[in-house]
Design a protein around this motif. Structure first.
Motif, mmCIF file in Angstrom:
data_model
loop_
_atom_site.group_PDB
_atom_site.id
_atom_site.type_symbol
_atom_site.label_atom_id
_atom_site.label_comp_id
_atom_site.label_asym_id
_atom_site.label_seq_id
_atom_site.Cartn_x
_atom_site.Cartn_y
_atom_site.Cartn_z
ATOM 1 N N GLY A 105 73.343 42.327 29.573
ATOM 2 C CA GLY A 105 72.410 41.700 28.637
ATOM 3 C C GLY A 105 71.051 42.368 28.620
ATOM 4 O O GLY A 105 70.456 42.560 27.558
ATOM 5 N N ILE A 106 70.551 42.740 29.771
ATOM 6 C CA ILE A 106 69.235 43.370 29.849
ATOM 7 C C ILE A 106 69.306 44.857 29.529
ATOM 8 O O ILE A 106 68.496 45.380 28.767
ATOM 9 N N LEU A 107 70.266 45.534 30.087
ATOM 10 C CA LEU A 107 70.282 46.994 29.996
ATOM 11 C C LEU A 107 70.755 47.515 28.653
ATOM 12 O O LEU A 107 70.247 48.522 28.166
ATOM 13 N N ILE A 108 71.737 46.855 28.050
ATOM 14 C CA ILE A 108 72.251 47.366 26.778
ATOM 15 C C ILE A 108 72.311 46.296 25.682
ATOM 16 O O ILE A 108 72.917 46.508 24.651
ATOM 17 N N ARG A 109 71.665 45.171 25.921
ATOM 18 C CA ARG A 109 71.583 44.085 24.931
ATOM 19 C C ARG A 109 72.960 43.692 24.400
ATOM 20 O O ARG A 109 73.188 43.599 23.205
ATOM 21 N N ARG A 110 73.870 43.458 25.312
ATOM 22 C CA ARG A 110 75.216 43.033 24.950
ATOM 23 C C ARG A 110 75.504 41.714 25.641
ATOM 24 O O ARG A 110 75.132 41.512 26.785
ATOM 25 N N GLY A 111 76.177 40.835 24.946
ATOM 26 C CA GLY A 111 76.554 39.560 25.536
ATOM 27 C C GLY A 111 77.527 39.768 26.687
ATOM 28 O O GLY A 111 78.227 40.781 26.756
ATOM 29 N N SER A 112 77.555 38.820 27.580
ATOM 30 C CA SER A 112 78.422 38.902 28.751
ATOM 31 C C SER A 112 79.880 38.999 28.331
ATOM 32 O O SER A 112 80.346 38.241 27.478
ATOM 33 N N SER A 113 80.582 39.927 28.952
ATOM 34 C CA SER A 113 82.000 40.107 28.628
ATOM 35 C C SER A 113 82.871 39.051 29.286
ATOM 36 O O SER A 113 84.055 38.957 29.005
ATOM 37 N N ALA A 114 82.271 38.252 30.187
ATOM 38 C CA ALA A 114 83.025 37.218 30.889
ATOM 39 C C ALA A 114 82.072 36.115 31.339
ATOM 40 O O ALA A 114 80.855 36.315 31.390
ATOM 41 N N ALA A 115 82.636 34.979 31.654
ATOM 42 C CA ALA A 115 81.859 33.871 32.221
ATOM 43 C C ALA A 115 81.863 34.021 33.738
ATOM 44 O O ALA A 115 82.828 34.519 34.327
ATOM 45 N N VAL A 116 80.770 33.595 34.364
ATOM 46 C CA VAL A 116 80.676 33.594 35.813
ATOM 47 C C VAL A 116 80.344 32.170 36.241
ATOM 48 O O VAL A 116 79.328 31.610 35.823
ATOM 49 N N THR A 117 81.217 31.574 37.053
ATOM 50 C CA THR A 117 81.074 30.195 37.493
ATOM 51 C C THR A 117 80.948 30.148 39.006
ATOM 52 O O THR A 117 81.743 30.776 39.723
ATOM 53 N N ALA A 118 79.962 29.416 39.478
ATOM 54 C CA ALA A 118 79.703 29.334 40.920
ATOM 55 C C ALA A 118 80.875 28.726 41.665
ATOM 56 O O ALA A 118 81.480 27.748 41.221
ATOM 57 N N GLY A 119 81.154 29.320 42.830
ATOM 58 C CA GLY A 119 82.130 28.778 43.759
ATOM 59 C C GLY A 119 81.390 28.098 44.899
ATOM 60 O O GLY A 119 80.184 27.867 44.836
ATOM 61 N N GLU A 120 82.103 27.812 45.973
ATOM 62 C CA GLU A 120 81.497 27.156 47.137
ATOM 63 C C GLU A 120 80.430 28.038 47.769
ATOM 64 O O GLU A 120 80.631 29.237 47.948
ATOM 65 N N GLY A 121 79.289 27.429 48.095
ATOM 66 C CA GLY A 121 78.223 28.125 48.805
ATOM 67 C C GLY A 121 77.580 29.261 48.041
ATOM 68 O O GLY A 121 77.048 30.188 48.642
ATOM 69 N N CYS A 122 77.623 29.211 46.722
ATOM 70 C CA CYS A 122 77.134 30.310 45.893
ATOM 71 C C CYS A 122 75.607 30.393 45.902
ATOM 72 O O CYS A 122 74.921 29.468 45.470
ATOM 73 N N GLN A 123 75.099 31.513 46.407
ATOM 74 C CA GLN A 123 73.675 31.830 46.351
ATOM 75 C C GLN A 123 73.548 33.216 45.744
ATOM 76 O O GLN A 123 74.266 34.143 46.138
ATOM 77 N N ALA A 124 72.642 33.361 44.796
ATOM 78 C CA ALA A 124 72.461 34.655 44.135
ATOM 79 C C ALA A 124 70.988 34.917 43.871
ATOM 80 O O ALA A 124 70.226 33.999 43.552
ATOM 81 N N PHE A 125 70.616 36.184 44.026
ATOM 82 C CA PHE A 125 69.286 36.613 43.622
ATOM 83 C C PHE A 125 69.289 36.725 42.103
ATOM 84 O O PHE A 125 70.288 37.136 41.512
ATOM 85 N N ARG A 126 68.162 36.380 41.499
ATOM 86 C CA ARG A 126 68.023 36.507 40.052
ATOM 87 C C ARG A 126 66.816 37.391 39.772
ATOM 88 O O ARG A 126 65.708 37.105 40.219
ATOM 89 N N LEU A 127 67.054 38.473 39.057
ATOM 90 C CA LEU A 127 66.021 39.428 38.691
ATOM 91 C C LEU A 127 65.828 39.336 37.188
ATOM 92 O O LEU A 127 66.705 39.712 36.418
#
Length: 146
Positions: free
Chosen positions: A94-116
């Protein structure tokens, strides 16, 4: 659940050390790891409840995510494609080439992610010219599988 039901976790030195070990700081990004850690301290670390959609399929995102702990499921058209774990990068298209996500990403157990976010990324790319090619490498892998 809405897409905003997450908890912010304070970013500690150990989190930045982990990013260094994963190769996000240093020569490939074009900078001194110690300085990069200071510059990247504006990253957000988020805890997502299991089942929360972090990114919807076809969503044009303005954030890159780096999975820190736990897992997340990747799906397209309602069919599960993979489970990703620590170190996985997603949302970069989305940021680098302005394209919508090719897939959905759904949190699993204990999901922690950095967001830039986009603004932080733009500021960092001026200072660390190797950062965008590094992220484009992740995007290329995702496009091959899209």
């Amino acid at each position: 659940m809405t897409q905003h039901e997450f908890t912010r976790i304070p970013v500690a030195q150990s989190h930045l050390d982990w990013l260094t070990q994963m190769g996000f700081f240093g020569k490939q990004s074009g900078g001194d790891p110690r300085q990069m850690k200071a510059d990247f301290s504006a990253l957000e670390l988020l805890q997502y409840p299991s089942g929360l959609a972090i990114i919807e399929e076809n969503e044009l995102t303005e954030c890159i995510h780096i999975l820190f702990e736990g897992s997340a499921d990747v799906s397209r058209g309602g069919s599960k494609l993979a489970t990703i774990t620590s170190g996985a990068v997603f949302g970069e298209l989305g940021i680098l080439i302005r394209r919508g996500s090719s897939a959905a990403v759904t949190a699993g157990e204990g999901c922690q992610a950095f967001r830039l976010g986009k603004i932080l990324l733009l500021n960092l790319q001026r200072k660390y010219p190797g950062l965008v090619p590094l992220l484009l490498g992740f995007a290329k892998k995702h496009l091959v599988h899209a």
